[in-house]
Design a protein around this motif. Structure first.
Motif, PDB file in Angstrom:
ATOM      1  N   ASP A   1       5.816  47.921 -41.770  1.00  0.00           N
ATOM      2  CA  ASP A   1       5.676  48.239 -40.340  1.00  0.00           C
ATOM      3  C   ASP A   1       6.265  47.117 -39.481  1.00  0.00           C
ATOM      4  OD1 ASP A   1       2.136  47.290 -40.293  1.00  0.00           O
ATOM      5  OD2 ASP A   1       3.943  46.304 -41.027  1.00  0.00           O
ATOM      6  N   HIS A   2       6.929  46.157 -40.115  1.00  0.00           N
ATOM      7  CA  HIS A   2       7.518  45.061 -39.334  1.00  0.00           C
ATOM      8  C   HIS A   2       8.750  45.564 -38.598  1.00  0.00           C
ATOM      9  CE1 HIS A   2       5.516  41.593 -41.727  1.00  0.00           C
ATOM     10  NE2 HIS A   2       4.674  42.585 -41.458  1.00  0.00           N
ATOM     11  N   THR A   3       8.813  45.252 -37.324  1.00  0.00           N
ATOM     12  CA  THR A   3       9.905  45.760 -36.486  1.00  0.00           C
ATOM     13  C   THR A   3      10.851  44.671 -35.991  1.00  0.00           C
ATOM     14  OG1 THR A   3       8.420  45.502 -34.596  1.00  0.00           O
ATOM     15  CG2 THR A   3       8.510  47.709 -35.669  1.00  0.00           C
ATOM     16  N   HIS A   4      10.382  43.403 -36.024  1.00  0.00           N
ATOM     17  CA  HIS A   4      11.172  42.309 -35.454  1.00  0.00           C
ATOM     18  C   HIS A   4      11.210  41.101 -36.394  1.00  0.00           C
ATOM     19  CE1 HIS A   4      10.245  44.699 -31.882  1.00  0.00           C
ATOM     20  NE2 HIS A   4      11.229  44.067 -31.260  1.00  0.00           N
ATOM     21  N   ARG A   5      12.262  40.315 -36.263  1.00  0.00           N
ATOM     22  CA  ARG A   5      12.310  38.958 -36.824  1.00  0.00           C
ATOM     23  C   ARG A   5      12.253  38.010 -35.645  1.00  0.00           C
ATOM     24  NH1 ARG A   5      15.759  39.552 -40.298  1.00  0.00           N
ATOM     25  NH2 ARG A   5      14.491  39.255 -42.178  1.00  0.00           N
ATOM     26  N   TRP A   6      11.454  36.986 -35.738  1.00  0.00           N
ATOM     27  CA  TRP A   6      11.338  36.030 -34.651  1.00  0.00           C
ATOM     28  C   TRP A   6      11.316  34.588 -35.189  1.00  0.00           C
ATOM     29  CZ3 TRP A   6       6.861  33.398 -35.596  1.00  0.00           C
ATOM     30  CH2 TRP A   6       5.772  34.074 -36.173  1.00  0.00           C
ATOM     31  N   THR A   7      11.748  33.683 -34.340  1.00  0.00           N
ATOM     32  CA  THR A   7      11.732  32.248 -34.657  1.00  0.00           C
ATOM     33  C   THR A   7      11.048  31.525 -33.512  1.00  0.00           C
ATOM     34  OG1 THR A   7      13.781  32.359 -35.932  1.00  0.00           O
ATOM     35  CG2 THR A   7      13.112  30.177 -35.125  1.00  0.00           C
ATOM     36  N   VAL A   8       9.980  30.796 -33.836  1.00  0.00           N
ATOM     37  CA  VAL A   8       9.309  29.954 -32.842  1.00  0.00           C
ATOM     38  C   VAL A   8       9.739  28.517 -33.108  1.00  0.00           C
ATOM     39  CG1 VAL A   8       7.204  29.749 -34.259  1.00  0.00           C
ATOM     40  CG2 VAL A   8       7.078  29.360 -31.792  1.00  0.00           C
ATOM     41  N   SER A   9      10.012  27.759 -32.034  1.00  0.00           N
ATOM     42  CA  SER A   9      10.596  26.430 -32.215  1.00  0.00           C
ATOM     43  C   SER A   9      10.162  25.468 -31.121  1.00  0.00           C
ATOM     44  CB  SER A   9      12.124  26.533 -32.206  1.00  0.00           C
ATOM     45  OG  SER A   9      12.578  27.003 -30.935  1.00  0.00           O
ATOM     46  N   VAL A  10      10.305  24.171 -31.422  1.00  0.00           N
ATOM     47  CA  VAL A  10      10.135  23.095 -30.442  1.00  0.00           C
ATOM     48  C   VAL A  10      11.382  22.226 -30.537  1.00  0.00           C
ATOM     49  CG1 VAL A  10       8.676  21.241 -29.581  1.00  0.00           C
ATOM     50  CG2 VAL A  10       7.679  23.013 -31.044  1.00  0.00           C
ATOM     51  N   LYS A  11      12.057  22.020 -29.402  1.00  0.00           N
ATOM     52  CA  LYS A  11      13.288  21.219 -29.394  1.00  0.00           C
ATOM     53  C   LYS A  11      13.311  20.343 -28.152  1.00  0.00           C
ATOM     54  CE  LYS A  11      15.914  24.857 -31.756  1.00  0.00           C
ATOM     55  NZ  LYS A  11      16.978  25.878 -31.621  1.00  0.00           N
ATOM     56  N   GLY A  12      14.305  19.457 -28.113  1.00  0.00           N
ATOM     57  CA  GLY A  12      14.576  18.716 -26.890  1.00  0.00           C
ATOM     58  C   GLY A  12      15.461  19.568 -25.985  1.00  0.00           C
ATOM     59  N   LEU A  13      15.832  18.993 -24.843  1.00  0.00           N
ATOM     60  CA  LEU A  13      16.714  19.733 -23.936  1.00  0.00           C
ATOM     61  C   LEU A  13      18.027  20.051 -24.637  1.00  0.00           C
ATOM     62  CD1 LEU A  13      16.324  18.016 -20.441  1.00  0.00           C
ATOM     63  CD2 LEU A  13      15.280  20.126 -21.303  1.00  0.00           C
ATOM     64  N   ASN A  14      18.546  21.273 -24.395  1.00  0.00           N
ATOM     65  CA  ASN A  14      19.815  21.695 -25.009  1.00  0.00           C
ATOM     66  C   ASN A  14      19.787  21.537 -26.523  1.00  0.00           C
ATOM     67  OD1 ASN A  14      20.959  22.189 -22.388  1.00  0.00           O
ATOM     68  ND2 ASN A  14      21.174  19.952 -22.182  1.00  0.00           N
ATOM     69  N   GLY A  15      18.611  21.735 -27.117  1.00  0.00           N
ATOM     70  CA  GLY A  15      18.478  21.704 -28.571  1.00  0.00           C
ATOM     71  C   GLY A  15      18.493  20.302 -29.154  1.00  0.00           C
ATOM     72  N   ALA A  16      18.289  19.286 -28.304  1.00  0.00           N
ATOM     73  CA  ALA A  16      18.345  17.888 -28.771  1.00  0.00           C
ATOM     74  C   ALA A  16      17.310  17.623 -29.858  1.00  0.00           C
ATOM     75  CB  ALA A  16      18.112  16.946 -27.595  1.00  0.00           C
ATOM     76  N   ASP A  17      17.671  16.708 -30.767  1.00  0.00           N
ATOM     77  CA  ASP A  17      16.784  16.288 -31.857  1.00  0.00           C
ATOM     78  C   ASP A  17      15.587  15.528 -31.257  1.00  0.00           C
ATOM     79  OD1 ASP A  17      17.393  14.393 -34.950  1.00  0.00           O
ATOM     80  OD2 ASP A  17      15.557  15.195 -34.055  1.00  0.00           O
ATOM     81  N   ILE A  18      14.383  15.907 -31.639  1.00  0.00           N
ATOM     82  CA  ILE A  18      13.178  15.230 -31.139  1.00  0.00           C
ATOM     83  C   ILE A  18      12.491  14.425 -32.249  1.00  0.00           C
ATOM     84  CG2 ILE A  18      12.749  16.855 -29.255  1.00  0.00           C
ATOM     85  CD1 ILE A  18      10.704  18.264 -31.036  1.00  0.00           C
ATOM     86  N   SER A  19      13.127  14.332 -33.424  1.00  0.00           N
ATOM     87  CA  SER A  19      12.438  13.669 -34.547  1.00  0.00           C
ATOM     88  C   SER A  19      12.350  12.157 -34.372  1.00  0.00           C
ATOM     89  CB  SER A  19      13.133  14.014 -35.869  1.00  0.00           C
ATOM     90  OG  SER A  19      14.502  13.718 -35.788  1.00  0.00           O
ATOM     91  N   HIS A  20      12.991  11.608 -33.333  1.00  0.00           N
ATOM     92  CA  HIS A  20      12.806  10.173 -33.080  1.00  0.00           C
ATOM     93  C   HIS A  20      11.431   9.905 -32.464  1.00  0.00           C
ATOM     94  CE1 HIS A  20      14.532  11.840 -29.392  1.00  0.00           C
ATOM     95  NE2 HIS A  20      14.001  10.846 -28.730  1.00  0.00           N
ATOM     96  N   PHE A  21      10.770  10.944 -31.911  1.00  0.00           N
ATOM     97  CA  PHE A  21       9.407  10.709 -31.407  1.00  0.00           C
ATOM     98  C   PHE A  21       8.382  11.721 -31.909  1.00  0.00           C
ATOM     99  CE2 PHE A  21       8.730  13.821 -27.967  1.00  0.00           C
ATOM    100  CZ  PHE A  21      10.017  14.315 -27.770  1.00  0.00           C
ATOM    101  N   VAL A  22       8.832  12.836 -32.489  1.00  0.00           N
ATOM    102  CA  VAL A  22       7.900  13.817 -33.071  1.00  0.00           C
ATOM    103  C   VAL A  22       7.957  13.711 -34.596  1.00  0.00           C
ATOM    104  CG1 VAL A  22       7.349  16.273 -33.356  1.00  0.00           C
ATOM    105  CG2 VAL A  22       8.059  15.408 -31.112  1.00  0.00           C
ATOM    106  N   LYS A  23       6.779  13.416 -35.187  1.00  0.00           N
ATOM    107  CA  LYS A  23       6.712  13.216 -36.655  1.00  0.00           C
ATOM    108  C   LYS A  23       6.470  14.531 -37.387  1.00  0.00           C
ATOM    109  CE  LYS A  23       2.887  11.456 -38.213  1.00  0.00           C
ATOM    110  NZ  LYS A  23       1.769  10.494 -38.475  1.00  0.00           N
ATOM    111  N   LYS A  24       5.589  15.372 -36.798  1.00  0.00           N
ATOM    112  CA  LYS A  24       5.138  16.578 -37.507  1.00  0.00           C
ATOM    113  C   LYS A  24       4.767  17.635 -36.480  1.00  0.00           C
ATOM    114  CE  LYS A  24       1.949  15.862 -40.695  1.00  0.00           C
ATOM    115  NZ  LYS A  24       0.625  15.689 -41.356  1.00  0.00           N
ATOM    116  N   VAL A  25       5.102  18.906 -36.775  1.00  0.00           N
ATOM    117  CA  VAL A  25       4.700  20.029 -35.915  1.00  0.00           C
ATOM    118  C   VAL A  25       3.951  21.043 -36.775  1.00  0.00           C
ATOM    119  CG1 VAL A  25       5.486  21.897 -34.396  1.00  0.00           C
ATOM    120  CG2 VAL A  25       6.673  19.679 -34.378  1.00  0.00           C
ATOM    121  N   THR A  26       2.760  21.450 -36.308  1.00  0.00           N
ATOM    122  CA  THR A  26       1.958  22.449 -37.033  1.00  0.00           C
ATOM    123  C   THR A  26       1.876  23.717 -36.191  1.00  0.00           C
ATOM    124  OG1 THR A  26       0.669  20.667 -38.043  1.00  0.00           O
ATOM    125  CG2 THR A  26      -0.281  22.885 -38.112  1.00  0.00           C
TER     126      THR A  26
END
Ligand SMILES: O=C(Nc1ccc(C(=O)N2CC(c3nccs3)C2)s1)[C@@H]1CCCN1
Length: 143
Positions: free
Chosen positions: A33-58
């Motif tokens: 019954d699945h109708t969609h594929r989705w991606t949830v995300s956390v990024k910096g502006l314009n997709g910038a890498d945030i791993s210099h200050f974010v260690k882990k996302v739950t």
């Protein structure tokens, strides 16, 4: 990283969090019954890498998902799933700086293109739906 902190200084980290969703082709979901594929995300502006200050996302999905608590410890901080409906999920950010307390964000997963009046648009069914929020994380007295 020095242990000395600089009093009276604030560092602002802009982030963008939310989801994109696309309609699954009908033929690919004959027994689901699945109708969609989705991606949830956390990024910096314009997709910038945030791993210099974010260690882990739950990411905490709806409890009906298998393993609903999804921990991501490297960039990109995102989860891709399929489903049939919209629900609230939580996004817990833990930081590289050990003295910075974690931050929990909440996002209403969006699958459908809504019109201004809240009705579901019947426009372009194949166009991805996007729902993102902007947030500024403020770290005071950074080391
Ligand atoms: O939709 C809604 N809640 C949802 C919770 C979970 C959803 C979902 O999509 N999935 C669970 C996952 C699984 N499928 C099979 C086994 S686990 C796929 S939808 C609410 C209800 C009214 C308005 N919004």
């Amino acid at each position: 990283m020095s242990s000395k902190r600089t009093k009276g200084v604030a560092v602002v980290y802009p982030i963008v969090y939310g989801n994109v969703a696309t309609l699954l082709p009908q033929k690919k979901v004959p027994d689901s019954d699945h109708t969609h594929r989705w991606t949830v995300s956390v990024k910096g502006l314009n997709g910038a890498d945030i791993s210099h200050f974010v260690k882990k996302v739950t990411f905490k999905l709806h409890e009906t998902y298998s393993n609903p608590v999804r921990v991501v410890e490297q960039q990109p901080f995102e989860i891709t799933e399929t489903g049939w409906g919209e629900f609230e999920l939580s996004i817990k950010l833990q930081f590289v700086e050990p003295s910075e307390k974690h931050v929990t964000l909440y996002h209403n997963l969006r699958l459908h293109p809504y019109e201004e009046d809240g009705s579901i648009s019947t426009a372009n069914k194949n166009k991805p739906v996007q729902s993102f929020q902007y947030e500024e994380l403020v770290f005071t007295d950074p080391s």
